[in-house]
Scaffold this active site. Structure first.
Site, mmCIF file in Angstrom:
data_model
loop_
_atom_site.group_PDB
_atom_site.id
_atom_site.type_symbol
_atom_site.label_atom_id
_atom_site.label_comp_id
_atom_site.label_asym_id
_atom_site.label_seq_id
_atom_site.Cartn_x
_atom_site.Cartn_y
_atom_site.Cartn_z
ATOM 1 N N CYS A 28 0.806 -1.226 0.000
ATOM 2 C CA CYS A 28 0.000 0.000 0.000
ATOM 3 C C CYS A 28 0.834 1.268 0.000
ATOM 4 O O CYS A 28 0.293 2.372 -0.130
ATOM 5 C CB CYS A 28 -0.950 -0.005 1.199
ATOM 6 N N HIS B 269 -3.439 6.850 3.845
ATOM 7 C CA HIS B 269 -3.866 5.624 3.169
ATOM 8 C C HIS B 269 -5.244 5.218 3.694
ATOM 9 O O HIS B 269 -5.497 5.236 4.900
ATOM 10 C CB HIS B 269 -2.849 4.513 3.429
ATOM 11 N N ASN C 204 -10.572 -0.114 0.383
ATOM 12 C CA ASN C 204 -9.113 -0.033 0.372
ATOM 13 C C ASN C 204 -8.573 -0.641 -0.912
ATOM 14 O O ASN C 204 -8.516 -1.855 -1.063
ATOM 15 C CB ASN C 204 -8.565 -0.777 1.600
#
Length: 313
Positions: free
Chosen positions: A113, A240, A270
């Site tokens: 990520c 994030h 996500n």
């Protein structure tokens, strides 16, 4: 010394939707349970015939148009992704051909990520060195391809999408641009979040929650200290988009007011390395982010990896 400015931004969100009510029909869960623990109501899901390179290509086209540049202007392509169409060649190599670029460098970064921030940090180094004038930086992932939809602890989180920056060189020291980047890794926590060999995502949710909050809080504070900035100097924090509770905890620990935090997780989920550039682009489109704004980006991911970037748009 050259400086790196954000010349253009673009994103692509797949039309497919996977809602909490859809998941109620697939695993033992409920809308209330998911929202309470993650803040997610729905997820963007790519069509069966849409691959990561397709998502990245559409985001890249929009970023180039926003920058007023063509593919021929690019000197390099960097793509942060965990879900390439194939183990090799790279998604970046596919983009080089599909966009119609010259025979330039094209590289995928495998940093979970934090892939987009790692690619941005790499691009900044190449721009500052004078080796490149224009670089396409993409975060793109198709996490639905590696999600186990019988595992209620992970299937409620992950989604698909792509976001892109075009970063360009400027010799004007007063021009807005990237002020600082930093990325880190600690393999001690390797198996807290990983993909099984040839399989799906596995995660120790409680451990990752604590690690994520600590890592993003520390890197955010370190970046502010390194640049001599304070939270009062920051217009927007874009973390994030892993879990709304993580986002809230990081904002609280860093003393960032809620009205300065950009969150897209409720309706998008996500999508790994794509979350930050997508959130950036959506907030720019709706008028929140404006030219001249100062933004702090921060992320964490499996590895464990984490990082941050401070820039003036």
């Amino acid at each position: 010394m050259y400086k790196t400015r954000i010349a253009g931004v673009g994103s692509y969100i797949p039309e497919g939707r996977l809602t909490n009510h859809d998941l109620e029909q697939m695993v033992e869960t409920s809308d209330d349970w998911i929202v309470t623990r993650t803040g997610i109501s729905a997820r963007s899901i790519a069509a069966p015939d849409q691959y990561t390179s397709d998502l990245a290509f559409l985001a890249a086209q929009r970023a180039l148009a926003d920058a007023g540049l063509t593919a021929e202007d690019l000197d390099m392509i960097l793509v942060g992704t965990e879900t390439p169409d194939h183990p090799f060649p790279s998604v970046a190599c596919q983009l080089q051909h599909r966009l119609g670029c010259r025979a330039i460098s094209a590289v995928d970064l495998h940093v979970t990520c934090v892939g987009f921030l790692s690619a941005l940090e790499t691009a900044d180094a190449f721009i500052r060195s004078g080796k490149c004038r224009h670089i396409l930086v993409v975060g793109a992932d198709n996490l639905s391809r590696i999600t186990d939809y019988t595992d209620r602890t992970t299937c409620i989180l992950f989604s698909d999408g792509a976001g892109a920056f075009v970063v360009s060189q400027t010799a004007d020291p007063s021009h807005p641009g990237i002020l600082h980047t930093a990325t880190h890794a600690n393999g001690e926590h390797y198996f807290s979040l990983y993909q099984e060999r040839g399989g799906s995502i596995k995660m120790d949710g409680r451990k990752i929650f604590k690690l994520a909050v600590t890592a993003m809080t520390e890197t955010t504070k370190q970046t502010l200290e390194a640049t001599g900035k304070t939270i009062a100097d920051i217009d927007w924090l874009i973390p994030h988009q892993a879990n709304q509770r993580i986002i809230d905890a990081v904002a609280e620990h860093c003393e960032v007011p809620n009205e300065k935090v950009i969150s897209t997780i409720k309706y998008l989920g996500n999508n790994s390395s794509a979350t930050i550039p997508i959130a950036f682009d959506l907030a720019r489109q709706d008028g929140r982010i404006k030219r001249g704004d100062t933004l702090l980006l921060t992320a964490f991911g499996g590895g464990l990896v984490w990082g941050s970037a401070l820039l003036q748009f």
